[in-house]
Design a protein around this motif. Structure first.
Motif, PDB file in Angstrom:
ATOM      1  N   VAL A  10      74.221   5.984  76.439  1.00  0.00           N
ATOM      2  CA  VAL A  10      73.341   5.044  77.418  1.00  0.00           C
ATOM      3  C   VAL A  10      73.791   5.315  78.892  1.00  0.00           C
ATOM      4  CG1 VAL A  10      72.385   3.006  77.886  1.00  0.00           C
ATOM      5  CG2 VAL A  10      73.011   3.475  75.330  1.00  0.00           C
ATOM      6  N   ARG A 117      66.877  -3.492  74.458  1.00  0.00           N
ATOM      7  CA  ARG A 117      68.407  -3.106  73.673  1.00  0.00           C
ATOM      8  C   ARG A 117      67.974  -2.266  72.455  1.00  0.00           C
ATOM      9  NH1 ARG A 117      71.034  -8.975  75.155  1.00  0.00           N
ATOM     10  NH2 ARG A 117      72.182  -8.310  76.989  1.00  0.00           N
ATOM     11  N   ALA A 120      68.059   1.512  72.153  1.00  0.00           N
ATOM     12  CA  ALA A 120      69.436   2.334  72.064  1.00  0.00           C
ATOM     13  C   ALA A 120      69.690   2.780  70.790  1.00  0.00           C
ATOM     14  CB  ALA A 120      70.366   1.688  72.707  1.00  0.00           C
ATOM     15  N   PHE A 137      72.614  -3.484  79.312  1.00  0.00           N
ATOM     16  CA  PHE A 137      73.580  -2.451  78.657  1.00  0.00           C
ATOM     17  C   PHE A 137      74.928  -2.789  79.483  1.00  0.00           C
ATOM     18  CE2 PHE A 137      69.822  -0.541  76.624  1.00  0.00           C
ATOM     19  CZ  PHE A 137      70.323  -0.577  75.584  1.00  0.00           C
ATOM     20  N   ALA A 140      77.167   0.167  79.046  1.00  0.00           N
ATOM     21  CA  ALA A 140      76.594   1.615  79.274  1.00  0.00           C
ATOM     22  C   ALA A 140      77.634   2.620  79.551  1.00  0.00           C
ATOM     23  CB  ALA A 140      75.402   1.481  80.390  1.00  0.00           C
TER      24      ALA A 140
END
Ligand code: DC
Length: 229
Positions: A10, A117, A120, A137, A140
């Motif tokens: 991410v 979210r 992801a 995130f 991330a």
């Protein structure tokens, strides 16, 4: 570099309007074979639907419920809301202001953050916004904070045809003051204000062409991925 499509990757790209987040994020996603998600388009889409339905923009309960249930798709650069193609319609001065209002509301943010979210789960992701590295995130893999001088951000925004403000429609000074008002709203709202995450890498794009910024961000990504092994 080897394209990486791991489901866990991410990349969060945050920063104020006109810093170049959209073009840079799309290019990074293409280079890495990841999905690109523009979270600003989600706030804009909720604002557009509210205006379309005549919902009062101060009705936080109704707007939160709308953000939770509205059918919304982001595909390449096309945005649809309840089957309406709103790709162009969400980039007007009216929706700029309405989106900044709805984005201040915790009920709207909670609903959209949950939806963000969920992206992801479907594979590698480059997500752009204001609070991706801080709230959406916080873990991330890579966080980039793009910024540029206020003058440069205003002139980029004024010449952005996709934003519907190109040509003679808006004088630079008008764009600059609307942008400053929106920045102020984004940075001072109590719920998830625009702020750089402690572990983000700041990239100042002032005076740097798109290719140069993309190269710089890709080299940061490469370093981080190499360090992870
Ligand atoms: O990036 P943009 O200008 O399209 O964003 C539209 C509005 O939504 C803007 O006022 C900032 C806000 N926004 C936000 O609060 N959080 C995000 N993650 C993305 C956008």
């Amino acid at each position: 570099m080897t394209p990486r499509t791991s489901g866990e990757l991410v990349i969060a790209i945050d920063g104020p309007s006109g810093a170049g987040k959209g073009s840079v994020s799309r290019a990074i996603a293409r280079a890495l074979g990841c999905r690109y998600v523009d979270t600003g388009a989600m706030y804009r889409a909720v604002a557009w639907m509210a205006v379309h339905d005549g919902l009062p923009l101060d009705d936080e309960v109704a707007l939160g419920a709308l953000a939770a249930r509205v059918e919304l798709t982001l595909k390449d650069q096309t945005v649809t809301v309840e089957g309406h193609d709103v790709t162009g319609a969400i980039r007007t001065a009216e929706i700029d202001a309405a989106a900044a209002r709805v984005a201040r509301m915790p009920g709207v943010r909670d609903a959209l953050v949950g939806r963000q979210r969920a992206y992801a789960a479907a594979g590698g992701l480059v997500m752009e916004g204001r609070d991706i590295g801080t709230t959406v995130f916080p873990a991330a893999d890579i966080k980039i904070y793009l910024d540029a001088s206020p003058d440069e951000r205003a002139s980029r925004r004024a010449s952005d045809a996709a934003h519907g403000m190109g040509g003679e429609a808006a004088a630079l000074s008008e764009v600059a003051s609307a942008l400053a008002a929106r920045d102020q709203s984004d940075r001072t709202r109590p719920s998830s204000p625009l702020v750089m995450a402690d572990d983000a890498v700041l990239v100042d794009t002032t005076g740097i062409a798109l290719d140069g910024v993309v190269e710089r961000v890709l080299s940061i990504v490469r370093e981080r991925l190499d360090a992870r092994g």
